[in-house]
Design a protein around this motif. Structure first.
Motif, PDB file in Angstrom:
ATOM      1  N   SER A 270      98.404  81.086  72.500  1.00 45.03           N
ATOM      2  CA  SER A 270      97.237  81.717  73.100  1.00 45.03           C
ATOM      3  C   SER A 270      97.740  82.911  73.890  1.00 45.03           C
ATOM      4  O   SER A 270      98.671  82.779  74.689  1.00 45.03           O
ATOM      5  CB  SER A 270      96.505  80.734  74.013  1.00 45.03           C
TER       6      SER A 270
ATOM      7  N   TYR B 215      90.746  87.621  81.671  1.00 46.82           N
ATOM      8  CA  TYR B 215      90.463  87.294  80.269  1.00 46.82           C
ATOM      9  C   TYR B 215      89.750  88.450  79.571  1.00 46.82           C
ATOM     10  O   TYR B 215      90.180  88.923  78.513  1.00 46.82           O
ATOM     11  CB  TYR B 215      89.613  86.025  80.209  1.00 46.82           C
TER      12      TYR B 215
ATOM     13  N   SER C  83      91.713  77.374  79.435  1.00 47.15           N
ATOM     14  CA  SER C  83      91.993  76.630  78.205  1.00 47.15           C
ATOM     15  C   SER C  83      93.226  77.148  77.480  1.00 47.15           C
ATOM     16  O   SER C  83      93.942  76.382  76.837  1.00 47.15           O
ATOM     17  CB  SER C  83      90.781  76.683  77.265  1.00 47.15           C
ATOM     18  N   GLY C  84      93.477  78.458  77.560  1.00 50.72           N
ATOM     19  CA  GLY C  84      94.560  79.050  76.795  1.00 50.72           C
ATOM     20  C   GLY C  84      95.884  79.132  77.534  1.00 50.72           C
ATOM     21  O   GLY C  84      96.898  79.453  76.923  1.00 50.72           O
ATOM     22  N   CYS C  85      95.881  78.841  78.834  1.00 50.61           N
ATOM     23  CA  CYS C  85      97.136  78.925  79.577  1.00 50.61           C
ATOM     24  C   CYS C  85      97.313  77.730  80.501  1.00 50.61           C
ATOM     25  O   CYS C  85      98.130  76.860  80.258  1.00 50.61           O
ATOM     26  CB  CYS C  85      97.215  80.231  80.367  1.00 50.61           C
TER      27      CYS C  85
ATOM     28  N   TYR D 294      97.357  74.205  78.943  1.00 47.86           N
ATOM     29  CA  TYR D 294      98.628  73.885  78.280  1.00 47.86           C
ATOM     30  C   TYR D 294      99.687  73.491  79.312  1.00 47.86           C
ATOM     31  O   TYR D 294     100.502  72.592  79.075  1.00 47.86           O
ATOM     32  CB  TYR D 294      99.114  75.072  77.458  1.00 47.86           C
TER      33      TYR D 294
END
Length: 380
Positions: free
Chosen positions: A115, A217, A121-123, A126
């Motif tokens: 991502s 973002y 959600s993308g960083c 995880y």
């Protein structure tokens, strides 16, 4: 160059995961939605777009291709760094991969999350997954887990190895359109829609005084879109080609505001405004996985056909050798800084390189918080 990766001894490719057969679809969606209390009947409904493709998401096959590309690039450049792969929601599961890595003797691991942009959600999610996996391994007493440390590579959205393949694929998509509409085609840069509250706080730490406020973002996507649009204008000679950043794959409750406009609504607006054609450029995705294949190649294309609007879709970077080389560059950059060496990061555009270590509370969740590895708020 054999020790240029020191102090790191392995790279982990960390991705979302996806089902690889019809029997996997509902269990996979249960993993994705765990804790939300969604009944199996609803999950089977939601999974229909997977069933259109035989219950197989392309993402795992594409990650295997990227894994092979990274290993080949590293070997070709004398970088003796093993590359492993783990997923958030399907096999190979992250915790299993980390267990194997620890047992194999790895202790300092770099992580490439698939991502490119700052958001929960993308960083951060995880990083929460990494923290949960490390905690679980330490609690079970897995060999080597107590000494295992993970660091996440910085965001790669503005690295030339990500942007330049997208420029090339956008030009190829334009070229695929009929010549009669090519010059009048507009660009729609697409990415995953997220709730407004997560977009507003993306890139923002818990203490706003330590950094610029959120909004990373959208800002990062707009910068990539600008870079691609500028390069396309130079290559085609069409300097005033309109472009917009649009969104897809919304999955939240209708009463919660998410980023808009949706790609299908945007196509309707473009057709009403007299656009000759639209090129969809999925800058928010690393590979042509289900959200590209279904949301763009199926749903958006059906909408365009209904409108009589010519469309083309640019390819994602996937396992492009330039992207593999970019990952190698990020590995060497981070390793050099860990050794205390000064190194200039490779970026395009005006935003510069993102941080190596996420500040406390960076990209917070809309509700609650969980421990997140590879940041200032995680004790290894």
């Amino acid at each position: 160059m054999s020790d240029a990766h020191a102090p790191y001894d392995a790279l982990l490719l960390l991705s979302f995961g996806g089902p690889e057969g019809p029997e996997d679809v509902v269990p996979f969606l249960e993993n994705v939605t765990r804790g939300r209390g969604i009944p199996k009947e609803r999950l089977a409904e939601v999974g229909q777009h997977y069933f259109l493709f035989g219950g197989v998401s392309p993402i795992n096959a594409q990650n295997r291709e990227l894994l092979a590309a990274l290993r080949a690039d590293f070997a070709d450049h004398g970088l003796d760094l093993p590359v492993h792969w783990g997923n958030r929601n399907w096999a190979p599961y992250l915790v299993d991969t980390l267990r194997e890595m620890a047992a194999d003797g790895h202790r300092r691991v770099l992580v490439l999350a698939t991502s490119a942009y700052a958001n929960y959600s993308g960083c951060r999610q995880y990083r929460e997954n990494l923290a949960a996996a490390l905690t679980a391994l330490r609690e079970e007493g897995a060999p080597g887990a107590a000494e295992l440390r993970v660091d996440k590579l910085r965001l790669f959205y503005n690295h030339p190895g990500f942007v330049e393949p997208m420029i090339e694929s956008t030009l190829a998509a334009l070229e695929s359109l009929p010549e009669t509409v090519r010059a009048g085609a507009r660009l729609a840069f697409t990415t995953h829609s997220i709730p407004d509250v997560l977009a507003d706080t993306s890139g923002a730490p818990a203490d706003p005084a330590r950094s610029t406020p959120g909004g990373a973002y959208v800002a990062q996507h707009r910068e990539v879109a600008r870079l691609i649009a500028t390069a396309v204008a130079e290559a085609t000679g069409v300097v005033d080609r309109p472009w917009e950043l649009v969104y897809q794959s919304r999955s939240g409750a209708p009463h919660i505001p998410w980023l808009e406009p949706d790609i299908c609504d945007h196509l309707e607006a473009e057709q009403a405004a007299g656009a000759a054609a639209v090129v969809m450029v999925p800058i928010g995705f690393v590979s042509d996985h289900m959200e590209v294949k279904y949301d763009l190649d199926t749903q958006a294309r059906e909408k365009a056909d209904e409108l009589g609007l010519p469309v083309a879709r640019a390819a994602t970077v996937g396992a492009d050798p330039r992207f593999a080389a970019a990952v190698r560059d990020l590995v060497l950059e981070r390793a050099a800084r860990e050794r205390g060496e000064r190194v200039g990061p490779c970026t395009l555009g005006a935003l510069g390189a993102s941080h190596d270590v996420c500040p406390v509370g960076c990209c917070p969740a809309a509700r609650g918080a969980a421990p997140a590895a590879a940041g200032e708020d995680w004790i290894n």
